[in-house]
Design an enzyme around this catalytic site. Sequence first.
Site, PDB file in Angstrom:
ATOM      1  N   THR A  31      34.287   3.684  23.581  1.00 33.13           N
ATOM      2  CA  THR A  31      33.503   2.734  24.351  1.00 33.13           C
ATOM      3  C   THR A  31      33.989   2.698  25.790  1.00 33.13           C
ATOM      4  O   THR A  31      35.181   2.747  26.057  1.00 33.13           O
ATOM      5  CB  THR A  31      33.566   1.310  23.772  1.00 33.13           C
ATOM      6  OG1 THR A  31      33.153   1.344  22.408  1.00 33.13           O
ATOM      7  CG2 THR A  31      32.671   0.358  24.514  1.00 33.13           C
ATOM      8  N   ARG A  34      25.066   2.436  11.142  1.00 35.64           N
ATOM      9  CA  ARG A  34      26.078   1.454  11.560  1.00 35.64           C
ATOM     10  C   ARG A  34      26.005   1.179  13.068  1.00 35.64           C
ATOM     11  O   ARG A  34      25.891   2.089  13.878  1.00 35.64           O
ATOM     12  CB  ARG A  34      27.474   1.979  11.199  1.00 35.64           C
ATOM     13  CG  ARG A  34      28.633   1.052  11.602  1.00 35.64           C
ATOM     14  CD  ARG A  34      29.238   1.431  12.941  1.00 35.64           C
ATOM     15  NE  ARG A  34      30.386   0.590  13.278  1.00 35.64           N
ATOM     16  CZ  ARG A  34      31.014   0.628  14.462  1.00 35.64           C
ATOM     17  NH1 ARG A  34      30.614   1.448  15.396  1.00 35.64           N
ATOM     18  NH2 ARG A  34      32.049  -0.173  14.689  1.00 35.64           N
ATOM     19  N   ILE A  35      26.065  -0.084  13.436  1.00 31.80           N
ATOM     20  CA  ILE A  35      26.093  -0.517  14.830  1.00 31.80           C
ATOM     21  C   ILE A  35      27.349  -1.356  15.037  1.00 31.80           C
ATOM     22  O   ILE A  35      27.668  -2.218  14.220  1.00 31.80           O
ATOM     23  CB  ILE A  35      24.854  -1.371  15.182  1.00 31.80           C
ATOM     24  CG1 ILE A  35      23.558  -0.605  14.898  1.00 31.80           C
ATOM     25  CG2 ILE A  35      24.917  -1.826  16.637  1.00 31.80           C
ATOM     26  CD1 ILE A  35      23.355   0.632  15.731  1.00 31.80           C
ATOM     27  N   GLY A  36      28.053  -1.104  16.121  1.00 37.77           N
ATOM     28  CA  GLY A  36      29.267  -1.854  16.411  1.00 37.77           C
ATOM     29  C   GLY A  36      29.020  -3.018  17.350  1.00 37.77           C
ATOM     30  O   GLY A  36      27.903  -3.535  17.458  1.00 37.77           O
ATOM     31  N   GLY A  86      37.249  -1.549  21.072  1.00 37.48           N
ATOM     32  CA  GLY A  86      38.132  -1.693  19.929  1.00 37.48           C
ATOM     33  C   GLY A  86      37.379  -1.522  18.627  1.00 37.48           C
ATOM     34  O   GLY A  86      36.278  -0.962  18.604  1.00 37.48           O
ATOM     35  N   HIS A  87      37.950  -1.997  17.546  1.00 38.44           N
ATOM     36  CA  HIS A  87      37.330  -1.911  16.226  1.00 38.44           C
ATOM     37  C   HIS A  87      36.193  -2.911  16.167  1.00 38.44           C
ATOM     38  O   HIS A  87      36.400  -4.102  15.956  1.00 38.44           O
ATOM     39  CB  HIS A  87      38.370  -2.202  15.148  1.00 38.44           C
ATOM     40  CG  HIS A  87      37.917  -1.826  13.782  1.00 38.44           C
ATOM     41  ND1 HIS A  87      38.796  -1.541  12.766  1.00 38.44           N
ATOM     42  CD2 HIS A  87      36.675  -1.677  13.242  1.00 38.44           C
ATOM     43  CE1 HIS A  87      38.112  -1.237  11.669  1.00 38.44           C
ATOM     44  NE2 HIS A  87      36.826  -1.323  11.937  1.00 38.44           N
ATOM     45  N   GLY A  88      34.975  -2.422  16.339  1.00 39.08           N
ATOM     46  CA  GLY A  88      33.806  -3.263  16.531  1.00 39.08           C
ATOM     47  C   GLY A  88      33.571  -4.354  15.519  1.00 39.08           C
ATOM     48  O   GLY A  88      33.159  -5.467  15.875  1.00 39.08           O
TER      49      GLY A  88
END
Length: 354
Positions: free
Chosen positions: A220, A248-250, A272-274
């Site tokens: 990102t 999948r969408i973050g 980061g980890h969405g």
Amino acid sequence: MKTLYSVFLAVLVYMPVSAQDYSDKITLAIHGGAGTITRANMTPEKEKAYKEVLNTALQTGYQVLKKGGTSVQAVEATIKVMEDSPLFNAGKGAVFTNEGKNELDASIMEGKTLKAGTIAGVTTIKNPISTAIAVMEKSPHVMMAGKGAETFAKEQGLEIVDPSYFYTESRFKALQRAKEEEKTELDHNAKEEKEVKKGPKTGALEENELIFTEGKKFGTVGCVALDKFGNLAAGTSTGGMTNKRYGRIGDAPIIGAGTYANNATCAVSATGHGEFFIRSVVAYDISALMEYKGMSLKDAAHEVVMKKLVERGGEGGIIALDRHGNVAMPFNSEGMYRGFIKNDGKSEILIYKD
């Protein structure tokens, strides 16, 4: 005489006041991902390459602000530089899904009006950030996804490319390794292009064997800006997760999670980890702490990223900016590509925790 004086005072009170000039406060900050980014994992060549692109991005956005452009225009110009670079997981350097596609997400929010635009799961839009802005400015909607977003982009005359444009060999190899390991890898979380060693018990790839020498990285790219009119804006763009499935969408295209801007408080872009950033509504939480608790930008950002997020198991960081030109860039991972530039035109680029 007293009546005339009262009238004079009333005129003074109700006369329109010219907008405050924030030219001396124009500021822009960026990030290019956070994760296991340490000096031990970084080669001089790779560090130089990242710093050059980050500096180009900063200077590009700065020129927009310096010439009187808006914060939204500056965010767009800045993010497009990173979307066009294969070094970052956005645009040209996007990671691959389980199906072997590059699915891109992006968002923008304007602090003055609280308007926002986001797109998700697109595969043919060269610069997703530009389409997100078009959604905000030229449609009644906030979010568009997939084919619909691509049709809208075409109607707006934005650049459409063949999906092959996004292909990079290193990202494709990362997908192959992820499939072999039967697990989802976050952004640059792939292994070095050398012989793979198996762990003695689990058979897992060793932690230090990473495809990009900077190490594991949550992708990102993002930008926050303050223009001469005192308006804030935040934008974020990403290719998501390597080997992601099921559409999948973050957090990047979700307003309040990965992106948020409000002139009354701040502008935020996250990396980061969405899933954790979505659950914690990270970007909005920082703004809310400033609005409801009267916290400073620095304290609010630290509270959310270094305390709340850590307690919930989330890894990553944010860049944030308030209307006074104050910048905060906390992260709870080992490193984060980040930088900022102020009115004097001098940019500062940072990578490591120390």
